[in-house]
Design an enzyme around this catalytic site. Structure first.
Site, mmCIF file in Angstrom:
data_model
loop_
_atom_site.group_PDB
_atom_site.id
_atom_site.type_symbol
_atom_site.label_atom_id
_atom_site.label_comp_id
_atom_site.label_asym_id
_atom_site.label_seq_id
_atom_site.Cartn_x
_atom_site.Cartn_y
_atom_site.Cartn_z
ATOM 1 N N PHE A 123 0.858 -1.191 0.000
ATOM 2 C CA PHE A 123 0.000 0.000 0.000
ATOM 3 C C PHE A 123 0.888 1.233 0.000
ATOM 4 O O PHE A 123 1.754 1.382 0.847
ATOM 5 C CB PHE A 123 -0.938 0.033 1.222
ATOM 6 C CG PHE A 123 -1.904 1.179 1.156
ATOM 7 C CD1 PHE A 123 -3.083 1.074 0.417
ATOM 8 C CD2 PHE A 123 -1.625 2.392 1.785
ATOM 9 C CE1 PHE A 123 -3.968 2.143 0.316
ATOM 10 C CE2 PHE A 123 -2.506 3.461 1.691
ATOM 11 C CZ PHE A 123 -3.678 3.339 0.956
ATOM 12 N N ASP A 210 9.355 2.806 1.551
ATOM 13 C CA ASP A 210 8.175 3.485 2.071
ATOM 14 C C ASP A 210 8.111 3.190 3.566
ATOM 15 O O ASP A 210 7.677 2.117 3.992
ATOM 16 C CB ASP A 210 6.928 2.970 1.339
ATOM 17 C CG ASP A 210 5.649 3.610 1.844
ATOM 18 O OD1 ASP A 210 5.655 4.135 2.970
ATOM 19 O OD2 ASP A 210 4.636 3.570 1.118
ATOM 20 N N LYS A 239 2.747 10.107 8.429
ATOM 21 C CA LYS A 239 2.115 9.583 9.651
ATOM 22 C C LYS A 239 2.734 10.112 10.955
ATOM 23 O O LYS A 239 2.405 11.199 11.390
ATOM 24 C CB LYS A 239 2.108 8.054 9.614
ATOM 25 C CG LYS A 239 1.115 7.479 8.581
ATOM 26 C CD LYS A 239 0.932 6.000 8.788
ATOM 27 C CE LYS A 239 -0.035 5.380 7.787
ATOM 28 N NZ LYS A 239 -1.443 5.575 8.107
HETATM 29 C C1 LIG Z 1 3.009 2.289 3.848
HETATM 30 C C2 LIG Z 1 2.091 3.437 3.509
HETATM 31 N N1 LIG Z 1 2.391 4.230 2.476
HETATM 32 C C3 LIG Z 1 1.613 5.276 2.150
HETATM 33 C C4 LIG Z 1 0.454 5.571 2.835
HETATM 34 C C5 LIG Z 1 -0.398 6.726 2.425
HETATM 35 O O1 LIG Z 1 -0.294 7.755 3.358
HETATM 36 P P1 LIG Z 1 -1.361 8.949 3.361
HETATM 37 O O2 LIG Z 1 -2.675 8.362 3.754
HETATM 38 O O3 LIG Z 1 -0.820 9.934 4.357
HETATM 39 O O4 LIG Z 1 -1.396 9.513 1.971
HETATM 40 C C6 LIG Z 1 0.100 4.750 3.919
HETATM 41 C C7 LIG Z 1 -1.154 4.991 4.658
HETATM 42 O O5 LIG Z 1 -1.713 4.129 5.288
HETATM 43 C C8 LIG Z 1 0.934 3.659 4.261
HETATM 44 O O6 LIG Z 1 0.648 2.840 5.283
#
Ligand SMILES: Cc1ncc(COP(=O)(O)O)c(C=O)c1O
Length: 390
Positions: A123, A210, A239
């Protein structure tokens, strides 16, 4: 808009790992707003930074130098071993910056149609490019045409990457979560990241991590890769960086840090004096209170506790995780556990249908961890005895 399936509860205030709803009922928050409030709710250092800076200067623009942004950038690069930072406002935006870096870097090397290797069950966000990178058809369905330029392989499978590399001369980078969050707290083999690093070095690809869910102390290190003894080329954060104040960051090193220049990328709000002051207070507190170490200790306590109480039970597939990023996989869909826990004053999440996900604040105390363990273990035991329909 109806973008969320919301639970029927409204929280009125919070303190540490606790939240109170509008009727005054208290909840133990084992989710931290999905890995956001690592310092817990209403942390005095965050409150002080936010309130004080709001009275001084909130926003100017990236047309000008921003002192707090420079200080935060310097601290982040020192702590991460990276060279440069681009600031934005969310995780998806941080990943967009990473994707643009990989593409521009490849174009400058004469590659016209570069591709980024991404993983199944990953994700990376909800924007068009990050959703296309995401390894979940449910996230993408109906939004076609997807953004091109992603090659997907199974997570934790080095051979699949070798095969992809042999078939495609246009791979420029790997984008990967050190532990998959939304995908079900999937922990790869211990040497997976170091093997990815070696593969990237061999092929001249960028290794882009990520760390949006795994970063900011969650897995027992400030950044998860620090537990693997490697240095990536690009790291994305969001986050926990602002403890609830929106801020994202894309960190880059070496050649990757020199890719973006004036006119290639930008953000109106990114790296504002207010956002950076708040993130500075978060980083300083994480460091001062050694919260990554605490996450590691508390995580070990919880993992071994759940393993002991639930590990051998029929219906439990696996208890896994690192630090305070914990998953308990059941052999059946278990979304109903979220409702049962809520009723009992406990906030948890279920992801990938069968995985109970815990992401409690890093400030979790021993007594609170014990309460979480007892309450959740007995909830899961009762659920396995009398499963609901969902
Ligand atoms: C691993 C990862 N990458 C990217 C995101 C996306 O972040 P945002 O919701 O701040 O755009 C998330 C959100 O859950 C995530 O867990």
């Amino acid at each position: 808009m109806g973008t969320y399936n919301r639970l029927a509860v409204t929280f009125a205030r919070g303190e540490g790992v606790w939240l109170w709803d509008t009727a005054g009922k208290r909840y133990l928050d084992a989710l931290s707003g999905i890995a956001v409030c690592g310092l817990g709710h209403a942390h005095p250092a965050v409150c002080e930074a936010l309130c004080d800076q709001a009275g001084i200067l909130v926003h100017t623009s990236n047309l000008y130098r921003i002192g707090a942004q420079e200080t935060l950038g310097k601290l982040l690069t020192e702590l991460s071993g990276m060279d440069k930072v681009f600031f934005c406002n969310s995780g998806a935006e941080a990943n967009e910056a990473a994707i643009k870096i990989a593409r521009l870097h490849a174009h400058r090397q004469g590659m016209e149609q570069p591709a980024i290797l991404v993983m199944e069950s990953s994700f990376h966000g909800r924007t068009l490019a990050t959703m296309s990178a995401t390894g979940n058809r449910k996230v993408q369905a109906g939004f076609e045409p997807l953004v091109q330029g992603f090659v997907r392989v199974p997570y934790n499978d080095l051979e699949a990457i070798e095969t992809a590399a042999a078939n495609r001369p246009n791979i420029a980078a790997i984008l990967v979560e050190p532990i998959q969050g939304e995908g079900g707290i999937n922990v790869p083999a211990d040497d997976y990241l170091s093997q990815l690093r070696a593969l990237c070095d061999r092929h001249g690809w960028l290794l882009m991590l990520d760390e949006i869910q795994t970063g900011m102390g969650r897995t027992g290190h400030l950044f998860s890769y620090q537990g693997n003894g490697i240095q990536p080329d690009v790291v994305t954060l969001a986050k926990g960086l602002g403890n609830g104040f929106p801020i994202g960051a894309c960190l880059a090193r070496g050649a990757a840090a020199k890719v973006l220049g004036p006119g290639t990328h930008g953000s109106t709000f990114g790296g504002s004096p207010l956002a950076c002051r708040v993130a500075l207070s978060v980083l300083e507190t994480l460091e001062r209170d050694r919260l990554a170490d605490r996450a590691s200790r508390m995580g070990e306590y919880l993992l071994s506790g759940f393993e002991q109480t639930l590990g051998a039970r029929e219906g439990i597939v696996q208890v896994r995780g690192r630090g305070l990023m914990i998953g308990i996989e059941l052999d059946r869909p278990c979304g109903d556990l979220v409702h049962r826990a809520l009723e009992g004053g406990l906030l948890i999440n279920v992801t990938a249908e069968r995985v109970v996900r815990l992401l409690p604040p890093l400030v979790l105390e021993q007594a609170e961890a014990e309460l979480l363990l007892q309450q959740l273990a007995s909830l899961i035991e009762r659920f396995l005895e009398a499963p609901a329909s969902s």
